[in-house]
Scaffold this motif. Sequence first.
Motif, short mmCIF file in Angstrom:
data_model
loop_
_atom_site.label_atom_id
_atom_site.label_comp_id
_atom_site.label_asym_id
_atom_site.label_seq_id
_atom_site.Cartn_x
_atom_site.Cartn_y
_atom_site.Cartn_z
N ASN A 229 13.61 15.30 2.42
CA ASN A 229 12.53 14.76 1.55
C ASN A 229 11.11 15.34 2.14
OD1 ASN A 229 10.62 11.87 1.52
ND2 ASN A 229 11.63 12.71 -0.22
N ALA A 230 11.10 15.55 3.28
CA ALA A 230 9.81 15.91 3.82
C ALA A 230 9.66 17.49 3.18
CB ALA A 230 9.75 16.32 5.09
N LEU A 231 10.55 18.18 3.07
CA LEU A 231 10.59 19.64 2.50
C LEU A 231 10.48 19.37 0.82
CD1 LEU A 231 13.65 21.22 4.33
CD2 LEU A 231 11.26 21.91 4.49
N PHE A 232 10.96 18.35 0.13
CA PHE A 232 10.70 18.42 -1.13
C PHE A 232 9.05 18.30 -1.40
CE2 PHE A 232 9.58 14.91 -4.07
CZ PHE A 232 10.08 15.39 -5.49
N TRP A 233 8.51 17.37 -0.64
CA TRP A 233 7.05 17.31 -0.99
C TRP A 233 6.32 18.49 -0.49
CZ3 TRP A 233 5.81 13.41 -3.78
CH2 TRP A 233 6.35 12.28 -3.70
N VAL A 234 6.83 19.22 0.54
CA VAL A 234 5.85 20.25 0.78
C VAL A 234 6.29 21.72 0.11
CG1 VAL A 234 5.81 22.04 2.63
CG2 VAL A 234 5.77 19.45 3.23
N GLU A 235 7.66 21.94 -0.23
CA GLU A 235 8.11 22.99 -1.00
C GLU A 235 8.21 22.89 -2.53
OE1 GLU A 235 10.61 24.68 2.94
OE2 GLU A 235 11.69 24.08 0.82
N GLU A 236 8.53 21.73 -2.93
CA GLU A 236 8.68 21.53 -4.41
C GLU A 236 7.33 20.79 -4.87
OE1 GLU A 236 10.73 21.53 -7.88
OE2 GLU A 236 11.71 21.84 -6.01
N CYS A 237 6.68 20.28 -4.22
CA CYS A 237 5.30 19.85 -4.94
C CYS A 237 4.10 20.30 -4.12
CB CYS A 237 5.38 18.14 -4.49
SG CYS A 237 6.62 17.42 -5.31
N HIS A 238 4.41 21.39 -3.08
CA HIS A 238 3.13 22.35 -2.68
C HIS A 238 2.19 21.51 -1.88
CE1 HIS A 238 3.33 25.96 -5.62
NE2 HIS A 238 4.61 25.32 -5.40
N VAL A 239 2.61 20.38 -1.25
CA VAL A 239 1.77 19.39 -0.29
C VAL A 239 1.55 20.07 1.03
CG1 VAL A 239 2.06 17.32 1.14
CG2 VAL A 239 2.49 17.23 -1.44
N ASP A 240 0.58 19.94 1.57
CA ASP A 240 0.10 20.71 2.68
C ASP A 240 0.30 20.42 4.12
OD1 ASP A 240 -1.32 22.92 1.07
OD2 ASP A 240 -2.50 21.40 0.55
N GLY A 241 0.81 19.02 4.02
CA GLY A 241 1.30 18.45 5.22
C GLY A 241 1.57 16.87 4.99
N LEU A 242 2.24 16.39 6.15
CA LEU A 242 2.75 14.81 5.95
C LEU A 242 1.92 14.44 7.31
CD1 LEU A 242 6.37 15.28 5.00
CD2 LEU A 242 4.43 14.63 3.57
N ARG A 243 1.57 12.96 7.05
CA ARG A 243 1.06 12.37 8.01
C ARG A 243 2.22 11.14 8.14
NH1 ARG A 243 0.61 6.68 8.14
NH2 ARG A 243 -1.07 6.02 9.50
N VAL A 244 2.78 11.09 9.51
CA VAL A 244 4.00 10.44 9.60
C VAL A 244 3.67 8.99 10.00
CG1 VAL A 244 6.38 10.45 10.48
CG2 VAL A 244 5.54 12.60 9.79
N TRP B 59 0.68 -1.36 0.13
CA TRP B 59 0.11 -0.05 -0.08
C TRP B 59 0.77 1.31 -0.11
CZ3 TRP B 59 -2.91 -2.09 5.05
CH2 TRP B 59 -3.47 -3.13 4.47
N GLY B 60 2.13 0.96 -0.25
CA GLY B 60 2.97 2.25 -0.37
C GLY B 60 3.65 2.48 1.02
N TYR B 61 3.72 1.58 1.96
CA TYR B 61 4.35 1.89 3.07
C TYR B 61 5.81 1.08 3.01
CZ TYR B 61 0.30 3.76 4.80
OH TYR B 61 -0.95 4.53 4.96
N GLN B 62 6.32 0.68 1.95
CA GLN B 62 7.64 0.09 1.75
C GLN B 62 8.09 0.91 0.67
OE1 GLN B 62 8.34 -4.03 2.45
NE2 GLN B 62 7.27 -3.93 4.57
N VAL B 63 8.76 1.94 1.22
CA VAL B 63 9.11 2.77 -0.03
C VAL B 63 10.46 2.85 -0.56
CG1 VAL B 63 9.47 5.39 -0.58
CG2 VAL B 63 7.59 4.53 0.95
N THR B 64 10.78 2.64 -1.96
CA THR B 64 12.15 2.82 -2.57
C THR B 64 12.58 4.16 -3.21
OG1 THR B 64 10.98 1.53 -4.52
CG2 THR B 64 12.25 0.22 -2.76
N GLY B 65 11.62 4.79 -3.65
CA GLY B 65 11.70 6.17 -3.95
C GLY B 65 11.22 7.32 -3.38
N TYR B 66 11.91 7.75 -2.36
CA TYR B 66 11.40 8.53 -1.45
C TYR B 66 11.44 9.94 -2.23
CZ TYR B 66 11.45 5.97 2.73
OH TYR B 66 11.27 5.20 3.72
N TYR B 67 11.94 10.32 -3.28
CA TYR B 67 11.63 11.55 -4.05
C TYR B 67 10.90 11.39 -5.51
CZ TYR B 67 14.89 13.75 -0.86
OH TYR B 67 15.63 14.24 0.31
#
Length: 628
Positions: free
Chosen positions: A299-314, A208-216
């Motif tokens: 990587n967290a900053l990549f999703w938020v700043e580069e992809c404009h995502v509004d938050g991460l559920r860790v 379901w995407g919880y075993q990641v190989t490509g974080y970016y």
Amino acid sequence: MGEKMHFSELDQYLFGQGTHYDIYKKLGAHPTTQGRKKGVYFAVWAPNAQSVSVVGDFNSWDTEANPMVKAGPIGVFEVFVPGAKIGDLYKFFIVGMHGEELYKADPYGNEAELRPGTASKVADIGDYKWKDSTWMKKRVEFDENTDAMSIYEVHPGSWRKHAVENEDENGFYNYREFAHELAKYVKDMGYTHVELMGIAEHPFDGSWGYQVTGYYAPTSRYGSAQDFKYLVDYLHRNKIGVILDWVPGHFPKDAHGLANFDGTAVYEHQDPRQGEHPDWGTKIYNYGRPEVKNFLIANALFWVEECHVDGLRVDAVASMLYLDYGKQDGQWVANKYGDNKNLEAIEFFKHLNTVVLGRNHGTVMIAEESTAWPKVTGKAEDDGLGFSLKWNMGWMNDFLEYMKTDPYFRKFNHNKMTFSMTYAYSEKYILVISHDEVVHLKCSMLNKMPGYPDDKFKNLKAAYAFMFFHPGKKLLFMGQEFGQLREWSEERELDWYLLGEENHKDLQSFVKTLLHMYKKYPALYKADNDPEGFEWINADDGDRSIFSFVRKSPTKRNNLLFVVNYTPVERSDYRVGVPKKKQYKLIMDENGLLEKPQTFKAESKECDNREFSFAYPLAPYGVAVFTY
């Protein structure tokens, strides 16, 4: 003339400190021009490698064609390959410390080959033209303490699917098609945010995407990195926030992934007692290593700043905080104080949350943390972890246990529904009914409910009503809003055909009413974290399994009185105590909004230990919402 890209001394210094926050602009694959030649600059961190070369479509996968050069002592290898271009597949060929020959995907790659392929793909993610400036300007003002937040948790690959002709096709919606369908549905229903599962690239659908190989890399199952940006952009233009599931707790052992990256433990701990999850068969990050911490924070900053995502559920925060999580004696190593707290992970969370939220006002960091760890949403400077919000797993467990119980026995479990208010203000909470609750033989929400089919729908409406009026943000997994009967499976789309049946349509309409009501009445969200905003009318009516409470608006206008009956018994002469001798307007019951609200006048009659009250008929499994 193109300026030569190079991993500079400053880059090395910052990376070595763990504070190179846009390291993804340097490591990975970057289309560029050097001299007059167009090509791609490649850089990879492999500190203990004997040698590294880049192989790909551009050199017929020849391991000797493009050797990489070490840029300084930190272990970054770099090379410019003229003629390499966007769309080319590539890997790093690494000769490890002990002579191992390894073909690794790019840890910083922005696109990947569609599974079962495992190569990275050269992409240009920088040239997307965003159109969400209105949203981004407004986002800065968002405050999760006082703003409404109702989240629709979605797995894109199984929300809807195209009909397929043969078995080789997946039927996946492309990110762009998905954007249009999802925005329309979510807007109509009244959610404020979507939370997307399984976006970062992963080899196995069943994880379901919880075993990641490509974080970016947004997964290529649904299109390109540009397509993914379009999805976020389009949702923003429709005033819908986007949260991603993010998995910094562990990573899989796939040969092309991060594990044993240069023949040694680079990203993980070397000692298996620190570096492996015995239950999950995955590797644990070494949070004490600056470059690893840098990989994750950037990587967290990549999703938020580069992809404009509004938050991460860790995901799986508890597994990171406790050194002995899921382990037996002898399978873990205590910290320097001799206990089970992972000091490096604690430090990592403080650093991560401070940086992400400090640089991006109005975004949220959400912890899925299943224990009573203190101050998860406390400020880092007060020894908290610095998260914005925390999933309320305790509420969820108690709530579901109560709702599953036969109505006759609910009187013996009454405290399961009231207990959450004893700790409601210890953290900033989201009430969640997530995908985890409707898989692995746990039944769908509808099938958790007791009784005949008709009773199940009535129970579920009463359950959702309680959830929406209880303090805390809301999260509901896709399909549960219309009473999906089967458990969720990533392999098929939701059973949308059920909406052809009256009771499923009715449930969906009821949830839609709750969602719109939640946004309309500040009493339901403005004072979530303020004890002044909630008051029990009667928390002790266990014999009749009735709960009554008020939610108060900070402006004192449009306060709400909520009553719910969890038995199939009608209470035709039900009387409820009230805070003031006012008029109370019934605006909603178990059937939804009333076309003509009814007004009830409080009398000077004692009830529920209050001097004022009024009487009205409470239906079996009845819900009643009054404004005053």
